[in-house]
Design a protein around this motif. Structure first.
Motif, PDB file in Angstrom:
ATOM      1  N   LEU A 143       0.821  -1.210   0.000  1.00  0.00           N
ATOM      2  CA  LEU A 143       0.000   0.000   0.000  1.00  0.00           C
ATOM      3  C   LEU A 143       0.857   1.263   0.000  1.00  0.00           C
ATOM      4  O   LEU A 143       0.526   2.266   0.632  1.00  0.00           O
ATOM      5  N   GLY A 144       1.977   1.194  -0.679  1.00  0.00           N
ATOM      6  CA  GLY A 144       2.859   2.352  -0.798  1.00  0.00           C
ATOM      7  C   GLY A 144       3.772   2.580   0.396  1.00  0.00           C
ATOM      8  O   GLY A 144       4.516   3.551   0.440  1.00  0.00           O
ATOM      9  N   VAL A 145       3.743   1.683   1.382  1.00  0.00           N
ATOM     10  CA  VAL A 145       4.588   1.822   2.571  1.00  0.00           C
ATOM     11  C   VAL A 145       5.539   0.643   2.606  1.00  0.00           C
ATOM     12  O   VAL A 145       5.139  -0.507   2.378  1.00  0.00           O
ATOM     13  N   ARG A 146       6.797   0.932   2.927  1.00  0.00           N
ATOM     14  CA  ARG A 146       7.792  -0.139   2.951  1.00  0.00           C
ATOM     15  C   ARG A 146       7.540  -1.084   4.121  1.00  0.00           C
ATOM     16  O   ARG A 146       7.057  -0.695   5.174  1.00  0.00           O
ATOM     17  N   LEU A 147       7.878  -2.346   3.913  1.00  0.00           N
ATOM     18  CA  LEU A 147       7.611  -3.414   4.874  1.00  0.00           C
ATOM     19  C   LEU A 147       8.211  -3.170   6.265  1.00  0.00           C
ATOM     20  O   LEU A 147       7.535  -3.426   7.266  1.00  0.00           O
ATOM     21  N   PRO A 148       9.441  -2.666   6.383  1.00  0.00           N
ATOM     22  CA  PRO A 148       9.958  -2.424   7.741  1.00  0.00           C
ATOM     23  C   PRO A 148       9.088  -1.457   8.553  1.00  0.00           C
ATOM     24  O   PRO A 148       8.875  -1.656   9.754  1.00  0.00           O
ATOM     25  N   TRP A 149       8.580  -0.419   7.912  1.00  0.00           N
ATOM     26  CA  TRP A 149       7.721   0.542   8.611  1.00  0.00           C
ATOM     27  C   TRP A 149       6.412  -0.094   9.045  1.00  0.00           C
ATOM     28  O   TRP A 149       5.883   0.196  10.123  1.00  0.00           O
ATOM     29  N   ILE A 150       5.875  -0.953   8.207  1.00  0.00           N
ATOM     30  CA  ILE A 150       4.622  -1.630   8.550  1.00  0.00           C
ATOM     31  C   ILE A 150       4.835  -2.568   9.736  1.00  0.00           C
ATOM     32  O   ILE A 150       4.059  -2.562  10.693  1.00  0.00           O
ATOM     33  N   LEU A 151       5.912  -3.353   9.680  1.00  0.00           N
ATOM     34  CA  LEU A 151       6.151  -4.315  10.759  1.00  0.00           C
ATOM     35  C   LEU A 151       6.460  -3.631  12.082  1.00  0.00           C
ATOM     36  O   LEU A 151       5.932  -4.004  13.125  1.00  0.00           O
ATOM     37  N   LEU A 152       7.332  -2.628  12.053  1.00  0.00           N
ATOM     38  CA  LEU A 152       7.722  -1.981  13.302  1.00  0.00           C
ATOM     39  C   LEU A 152       6.733  -0.917  13.756  1.00  0.00           C
ATOM     40  O   LEU A 152       6.557  -0.703  14.952  1.00  0.00           O
ATOM     41  N   GLY A 153       6.080  -0.249  12.821  1.00  0.00           N
ATOM     42  CA  GLY A 153       5.187   0.844  13.201  1.00  0.00           C
ATOM     43  C   GLY A 153       3.737   0.462  13.379  1.00  0.00           C
ATOM     44  O   GLY A 153       3.000   1.142  14.082  1.00  0.00           O
ATOM     45  N   VAL A 154       3.305  -0.616  12.751  1.00  0.00           N
ATOM     46  CA  VAL A 154       1.898  -0.991  12.823  1.00  0.00           C
ATOM     47  C   VAL A 154       1.724  -2.346  13.508  1.00  0.00           C
ATOM     48  O   VAL A 154       0.967  -2.463  14.466  1.00  0.00           O
ATOM     49  N   VAL A 155       2.425  -3.336  13.047  1.00  0.00           N
ATOM     50  CA  VAL A 155       2.270  -4.688  13.574  1.00  0.00           C
ATOM     51  C   VAL A 155       2.890  -4.814  14.968  1.00  0.00           C
ATOM     52  O   VAL A 155       2.410  -5.585  15.801  1.00  0.00           O
ATOM     53  N   GLY A 156       3.915  -4.033  15.241  1.00  0.00           N
ATOM     54  CA  GLY A 156       4.607  -4.135  16.531  1.00  0.00           C
ATOM     55  C   GLY A 156       3.729  -3.845  17.730  1.00  0.00           C
ATOM     56  O   GLY A 156       3.862  -4.490  18.779  1.00  0.00           O
ATOM     57  N   TYR A 157       2.818  -2.903  17.623  1.00  0.00           N
ATOM     58  CA  TYR A 157       1.984  -2.525  18.761  1.00  0.00           C
ATOM     59  C   TYR A 157       0.999  -3.615  19.182  1.00  0.00           C
ATOM     60  O   TYR A 157       0.887  -3.904  20.381  1.00  0.00           O
ATOM     61  N   PRO A 158       0.281  -4.233  18.258  1.00  0.00           N
ATOM     62  CA  PRO A 158      -0.567  -5.355  18.690  1.00  0.00           C
ATOM     63  C   PRO A 158       0.252  -6.518  19.265  1.00  0.00           C
ATOM     64  O   PRO A 158      -0.195  -7.190  20.200  1.00  0.00           O
ATOM     65  N   VAL A 159       1.440  -6.734  18.734  1.00  0.00           N
ATOM     66  CA  VAL A 159       2.304  -7.789  19.275  1.00  0.00           C
ATOM     67  C   VAL A 159       2.684  -7.450  20.715  1.00  0.00           C
ATOM     68  O   VAL A 159       2.615  -8.299  21.610  1.00  0.00           O
ATOM     69  N   LEU A 160       3.077  -6.202  20.965  1.00  0.00           N
ATOM     70  CA  LEU A 160       3.417  -5.782  22.324  1.00  0.00           C
ATOM     71  C   LEU A 160       2.209  -5.871  23.260  1.00  0.00           C
ATOM     72  O   LEU A 160       2.343  -6.262  24.422  1.00  0.00           O
ATOM     73  N   LEU A 161       1.051  -5.519  22.750  1.00  0.00           N
ATOM     74  CA  LEU A 161      -0.169  -5.617  23.549  1.00  0.00           C
ATOM     75  C   LEU A 161      -0.453  -7.078  23.915  1.00  0.00           C
ATOM     76  O   LEU A 161      -0.810  -7.381  25.052  1.00  0.00           O
ATOM     77  N   GLY A 162      -0.275  -7.969  22.971  1.00  0.00           N
ATOM     78  CA  GLY A 162      -0.468  -9.394  23.240  1.00  0.00           C
ATOM     79  C   GLY A 162       0.533  -9.930  24.243  1.00  0.00           C
ATOM     80  O   GLY A 162       0.181 -10.705  25.151  1.00  0.00           O
ATOM     81  N   ILE A 163       1.780  -9.516  24.121  1.00  0.00           N
ATOM     82  CA  ILE A 163       2.810  -9.941  25.072  1.00  0.00           C
ATOM     83  C   ILE A 163       2.479  -9.423  26.463  1.00  0.00           C
ATOM     84  O   ILE A 163       2.609 -10.139  27.465  1.00  0.00           O
ATOM     85  N   ALA A 164       2.033  -8.170  26.545  1.00  0.00           N
ATOM     86  CA  ALA A 164       1.665  -7.597  27.843  1.00  0.00           C
ATOM     87  C   ALA A 164       0.485  -8.347  28.453  1.00  0.00           C
ATOM     88  O   ALA A 164       0.467  -8.615  29.659  1.00  0.00           O
ATOM     89  N   TRP A 165      -0.495  -8.715  27.647  1.00  0.00           N
ATOM     90  CA  TRP A 165      -1.656  -9.458  28.141  1.00  0.00           C
ATOM     91  C   TRP A 165      -1.219 -10.812  28.699  1.00  0.00           C
ATOM     92  O   TRP A 165      -1.666 -11.213  29.776  1.00  0.00           O
TER      93      TRP A 165
END
Length: 125
Positions: free
Chosen positions: A84-106
């Motif tokens: 979607l016009g955004v490079r994969l590293p930005w998507i993984l670290l900027g978007v996907v990382g937060y739900p992963v951190l939320l899941g780890i915290a849970w």
């Protein structure tokens, strides 16, 4: 001895520390509250369990999120992939990382609560 109102004192009441079944509960709680050697060992065990859990979850988090930059360093072509016009590293670290951190915290909170419940069960046994 009479009360301030001049009447007879209230009848004496027998105070019983523990009955048959609850004797161990009161002793265990008392040992923890009075910081006896046994109570101290029990609290140290809880602290050790919580610290071990925190170290394991923290290490898993660092390894999981730290593996992403290492992956992009080892496979440079992945960093050029766009979605979607955004490079994969930005998507993984900027978007996907937060739900992963939320899941780890849970997961961490659930496991920490289980440690505390085990400790409570031990003192209420």
């Amino acid at each position: 001895m009479s009360t301030a109102a001049g009447g007879p004192p209230p009848p004496r009441q027998r105070v019983v520390l523990a009955q048959r079944r609850g004797a161990r509960i009161v002793r265990t709680r008392t040992e923890v509250q009075q910081q006896t050697e046994v109570g101290d060992a029990m609290v140290r065990g809880l602290v050790r369990a919580q610290l071990g859990l925190a170290v394991r979850v923290g290490l898993a988090t660092v390894l999981l999120l730290g593996a992403i930059p290492v992956l992009f360093h080892l496979v440079p072509r992945l960093s050029e992939v766009t979605l979607l016009g955004v490079r994969l590293p930005w998507i993984l670290l900027g978007v996907v990382g937060y739900p992963v951190l939320l899941g780890i915290a849970w997961v961490y909170v659930r496991l920490a609560e289980r440690n505390e419940q085990d400790f409570t069960d031990l003192t209420d046994d």
